[in-house]
Design a protein around this motif. Structure first.
Motif, mmCIF file in Angstrom:
data_model
loop_
_atom_site.group_PDB
_atom_site.id
_atom_site.type_symbol
_atom_site.label_atom_id
_atom_site.label_comp_id
_atom_site.label_asym_id
_atom_site.label_seq_id
_atom_site.Cartn_x
_atom_site.Cartn_y
_atom_site.Cartn_z
ATOM 1 N N SER A 1 44.842 34.338 42.950
ATOM 2 C CA SER A 1 44.606 35.746 42.631
ATOM 3 C C SER A 1 45.884 36.559 42.813
ATOM 4 O O SER A 1 46.185 37.458 42.020
ATOM 5 C CB SER A 1 43.493 36.296 43.524
ATOM 6 N N GLU A 2 46.637 36.250 43.842
ATOM 7 C CA GLU A 2 47.881 36.966 44.101
ATOM 8 C C GLU A 2 48.879 36.765 42.964
ATOM 9 O O GLU A 2 49.542 37.712 42.508
ATOM 10 C CB GLU A 2 48.490 36.496 45.429
ATOM 11 N N VAL B 1 39.706 40.572 41.378
ATOM 12 C CA VAL B 1 41.043 40.706 40.782
ATOM 13 C C VAL B 1 41.057 41.865 39.785
ATOM 14 O O VAL B 1 42.017 42.654 39.738
ATOM 15 C CB VAL B 1 41.473 39.388 40.107
ATOM 16 N N THR C 1 51.559 42.515 36.559
ATOM 17 C CA THR C 1 52.614 43.500 36.776
ATOM 18 C C THR C 1 53.830 43.193 35.912
ATOM 19 O O THR C 1 54.407 44.088 35.271
ATOM 20 C CB THR C 1 53.005 43.522 38.264
ATOM 21 N N GLU D 1 41.177 45.060 41.752
ATOM 22 C CA GLU D 1 42.496 45.276 42.355
ATOM 23 C C GLU D 1 43.505 45.739 41.311
ATOM 24 O O GLU D 1 44.347 46.610 41.587
ATOM 25 C CB GLU D 1 42.984 43.989 43.019
ATOM 26 N N ALA D 2 43.421 45.175 40.119
ATOM 27 C CA ALA D 2 44.346 45.579 39.056
ATOM 28 C C ALA D 2 44.211 47.068 38.753
ATOM 29 O O ALA D 2 45.212 47.781 38.579
ATOM 30 C CB ALA D 2 44.078 44.750 37.802
ATOM 31 N N ILE E 1 47.940 38.843 39.855
ATOM 32 C CA ILE E 1 48.354 40.243 39.949
ATOM 33 C C ILE E 1 49.849 40.375 39.660
ATOM 34 O O ILE E 1 50.289 41.292 38.938
ATOM 35 C CB ILE E 1 48.015 40.816 41.335
#
Length: 393
Positions: free
Chosen positions: A167-168, A211, A175, A214-215, A171
């Motif tokens: 998941s990290e 996810v 970006t 978070e985005a 992201i």
């Protein structure tokens, strides 16, 4: 051929009608054969569509890339999941609209991207920064799904061992994509082939939703798509949960996603595995250590390749009935690993007698070889209504 009377998903003994069709097919075409029933393809697609009513099904060509399968599913309104330029060529040859396809191989050559774009397929999958940057030249044409990894040791094939990211990392890729001007359409995952536990999908869906949330919190563009992959199970020698019941918790998890998120899936095995029956004939026999070895004209290097590549456990039976004895079924090649089944109880067979195996549609003919110059089994298509209509027209 005429309308099939075969029930390829049945575990019972062959009926008289089934036996007649098998024997007449062998008389016409010889053995070994693969009998592909397009009616079963259609019924499997309809069953999964009913079980996942709000999901767009993209048939994954990999397990059985046959034109008749493509025609049958296209007639049902299915979409398609592509992974290679050869698969692009196949769907294009059958008139599949490019907008009904996605390209899901996480690792691609530049020519693979260009071939898909030339056809008109515009949605691709990546799982790492190197792959993402391949789309810099195509950022005005392509959209990207980021594939996440969810390990599953229970599956036939744990595809997240080879593909997917954390998941990290997802992201970070989103970006970077925003900086590069590459459009991220959504997320994807695949919990593994022949997954018998629906909670694996549930866990992955919830993780993907996190996810997506978070985005948005980070000011990244909202994601519009979630591809839940394939892996839906079928019954081989052991029964699995009926598909409607299997999908119930998956649908509940999908209902927690924003209404704006479109959900896709990539079924392969579920659609085609029950649609094919193999027919092999005994070409020789020998007594070895108290068992009769029957040497077939098809084996591990042919239609039974799934025994090596797919952990296959296929329902095998003889047409002949009678008292059964400990037996071994071996393939035709000169390689000692070419053994189909050991310690199987069979009646006394003669040369030329037929062995029939059900649920042989997935990862069998697709991974067969011509090793030792034994030709692959011929595929005989049953109930190809679309082809019949074209001929009439």
């Amino acid at each position: 051929m005429a309308h099939s009377v075969l029930d390829f998903s049945s575990f019972s003994a062959l009926s008289a009608e089934e036996t007649h069709l098998i024997e007449t097919s062998v008389a016409q075409y010889g053995a070994p054969l693969l009998l592909l029933d397009c009616d079963t393809v259609r019924s499997q697609y309809r069953a999964l569509k009913a079980a996942l009513p709000d999901v767009t099904l993209h048939f994954a060509l990999k397990p059985l890339p046959h034109p008749a399968v493509v025609r049958a599913l296209l007639d049902e309104g299915a979409s398609f999941d592509l992974a290679t330029s050869g698969e692009v060529d196949l769907v294009a040859s059958q008139g599949v609209p490019a907008e009904n396809t996605i390209h899901t191989h996480p690792i691609k050559r530049d020519i693979d991207i260009r071939d898909a774009l030339a056809y008109g397929c515009q949605v691709f999958v990546v799982d790492n920064m190197n792959e993402l940057e391949k789309f810099i030249p195509y950022r005005d044409e392509a959209e990207v799904l980021i594939r996440l990894s969810f390990r599953n040791a229970e599956a036939f094939a744990d595809l997240s061992k080879k593909f997917g990211c954390s998941s990290e990392s997802a992201i970070k890729m989103m970006t970077r994509a925003q900086e590069l001007g590459i459009r991220i359409k959504g997320l994807s995952f695949h919990v593994g082939s022949q997954t018998t536990n629906p909670n694996k999908y549930v866990e992955a869906i919830h993780a993907c939703r996190a996810v997506m949330e978070e985005a948005i919190e980070l000011g990244l563009p909202a994601l519009s798509t979630l591809d839940i992959g394939g892996g839906f199970p079928v019954s081989y020698c052991s029964k699995v949960t009926p598909i409607k019941e299997f999908c119930r918790p998956i649908n509940a998890a999908l209902a927690t996603l924003p209404e704006t998120v479109q959900v896709l899936a990539e079924p392969g095995r579920f659609i085609v595995a029950p649609a094919v029956m193999s027919v092999a004939s005994v070409m020789g026999q020998a007594e070895r250590e108290g068992e009769t070895w029957y040497y077939l004209d098809d084996g591990v290097y042919g239609s039974f390749s799934g025994l090596m590549f797919d952990h296959g456990d296929y329902p095998i039976m003889a047409i002949k009935q009678g008292e059964r004895f400990p037996s071994v079924l071996a393939g035709p090649t000169c390689d000692s690993i070419d053994v189909v089944a050991e310690h199987i109880m069979l009646p006394k067979l003669e040369n030329g007698d037929l062995i029939v195996t059900r649920v042989m549609g997935a990862y069998t003919s697709a991974t067969a070889t011509d090793f030792n110059f034994f030709k692959r089994a011929q595929t005989v298509v049953l109930n190809d209504m679309v082809a019949d209509q074209r001929m009439i027209g």
